[in-house]
Design a protein around this motif. Sequence first.
Motif, PDB file in Angstrom:
ATOM      1  N   TRP A 146       0.828  -1.216   0.000  1.00  0.00           N
ATOM      2  CA  TRP A 146       0.000   0.000   0.000  1.00  0.00           C
ATOM      3  C   TRP A 146       0.861   1.264   0.000  1.00  0.00           C
ATOM      4  O   TRP A 146       0.687   2.156  -0.807  1.00  0.00           O
ATOM      5  CB  TRP A 146      -0.909  -0.051   1.224  1.00  0.00           C
ATOM      6  CG  TRP A 146      -1.814   1.135   1.430  1.00  0.00           C
ATOM      7  CD1 TRP A 146      -1.647   2.143   2.341  1.00  0.00           C
ATOM      8  CD2 TRP A 146      -3.034   1.424   0.738  1.00  0.00           C
ATOM      9  NE1 TRP A 146      -2.675   3.040   2.265  1.00  0.00           N
ATOM     10  CE2 TRP A 146      -3.549   2.632   1.282  1.00  0.00           C
ATOM     11  CE3 TRP A 146      -3.743   0.799  -0.286  1.00  0.00           C
ATOM     12  CZ2 TRP A 146      -4.732   3.209   0.836  1.00  0.00           C
ATOM     13  CZ3 TRP A 146      -4.929   1.384  -0.725  1.00  0.00           C
ATOM     14  CH2 TRP A 146      -5.399   2.565  -0.168  1.00  0.00           C
ATOM     15  N   GLN A 166       0.826   5.149  -1.452  1.00  0.00           N
ATOM     16  CA  GLN A 166      -0.277   5.854  -0.786  1.00  0.00           C
ATOM     17  C   GLN A 166       0.209   6.625   0.430  1.00  0.00           C
ATOM     18  O   GLN A 166       1.022   6.140   1.207  1.00  0.00           O
ATOM     19  CB  GLN A 166      -1.346   4.847  -0.331  1.00  0.00           C
ATOM     20  CG  GLN A 166      -2.001   4.093  -1.474  1.00  0.00           C
ATOM     21  CD  GLN A 166      -2.838   5.003  -2.353  1.00  0.00           C
ATOM     22  OE1 GLN A 166      -3.518   5.903  -1.878  1.00  0.00           O
ATOM     23  NE2 GLN A 166      -2.768   4.769  -3.652  1.00  0.00           N
ATOM     24  N   CYS A 197      -4.224   2.915   5.373  1.00  0.00           N
ATOM     25  CA  CYS A 197      -5.080   1.997   4.630  1.00  0.00           C
ATOM     26  C   CYS A 197      -6.306   1.650   5.480  1.00  0.00           C
ATOM     27  O   CYS A 197      -6.164   1.189   6.601  1.00  0.00           O
ATOM     28  CB  CYS A 197      -4.271   0.743   4.310  1.00  0.00           C
ATOM     29  SG  CYS A 197      -5.196  -0.443   3.403  1.00  0.00           S
TER      30      CYS A 197
END
Length: 359
Positions: free
Chosen positions: A40, A46, A50
């Motif tokens: 992630w 990102q 998450c």
Amino acid sequence: MQVRSPRTVAGRGFILQSFYQLSFDELQAACDSASYLFNWHYKKNQREECRHNNISKKTKLFMSGVSLDVPTIERVELSADKTVKFLFKLHDGGRVETVLIPFRGKYTICLSSQVGCAMNCAFCFTGKQGFKRHLGAEEIVGQLVEAKRWLSENRPDDHRILNIVYMGQGEPLHNFDNVKRSAEIFLSRHGLSFADYKITISTAGYLPGLERWQKEMPTVNIALSLHATDRERRNELVPINKKFDFEKVIELADAIPRGDRRFVTYEYVMIDGFNDSDHDARALGRMLKGRKAFINLIPFNPFPGAVYRRSPDGRIAQFKNVLDGFHIPTTIRTTKGDEILAACGQLNSSPLAREGSAP
Ligand code: SAH
């Protein structure tokens, strides 16, 4: 779990560890979704936590105590050759610079490992700002993570970072633990998954770090900033030579385990009338002949207040000719980003340098 460089987050008043300082194994030991989280934040790049349903309660709880902060980009400078220089602001107000060097639509990232540098090399702008502190692993990793995000937002067509060099501000081996940790994170196949030969750590010859490298550092490339072949001139250029003699340094660098085809890169800054004669080239050739050596000649990059001058191009070419006679592979480093002071040895993040006068 062992936490290496926790910090108090301003205003929050408690110690928080950073996600970006955790190795895959540490994260795996602390929660049950390490693969997911590495994917992630590193592969998918990102910024935010998450929140997917398949993240367990245990992981969410753990992550609620972990910071996702990274150094913030305070300024971006672009040069005509597509070099990008970032000025990063750190949580305590310290600043470092990071450079993206373009090559055929892809980039090499040049990372800083310290705020300032303690080595005080005579020909390096960073040395002039003195030493402030080591960067935490999360601040080293954070430079790459943020540069990647910047590229995907600003240059979506050519956003790949292929190589990592620890050649920004600082002496990486003086900050061994955090540099090692950051390299391990870059190498992790669960995350950024860099191949070991794509990562190069450059050292001015910091002996205590070289001694540890042999046993502790994951296999990555080593570059040694040599710059002179005799004690007197190396003492002038690289003052730690007085403490850590380069003959010992070369032996240690040479003994570092690496794959069969791998070389030690010797960096040699070309300074007009100082270390650039044919005689110097022959001394360098004799010194490195028989070793697995690769020579990188770096034309001296000037900076405000510098006392040295760059060797003329013809002189550098002739120096290389002499080395070719020794059959030692030699390249001349192309200067990139010098109009924004982003080339080798031109990084300086002190406030005075930002205002345009040397510190
Ligand atoms: N401290 C480490 C890494 C930082 S510098 C080291 O010394 O290796 C990365 C490279 O740039 C080193 O080889 C360094 O000697 C070189 N360098 C420093 N100042 C320079 C300058 N003004 N011009 C050209 N190269 C320079």
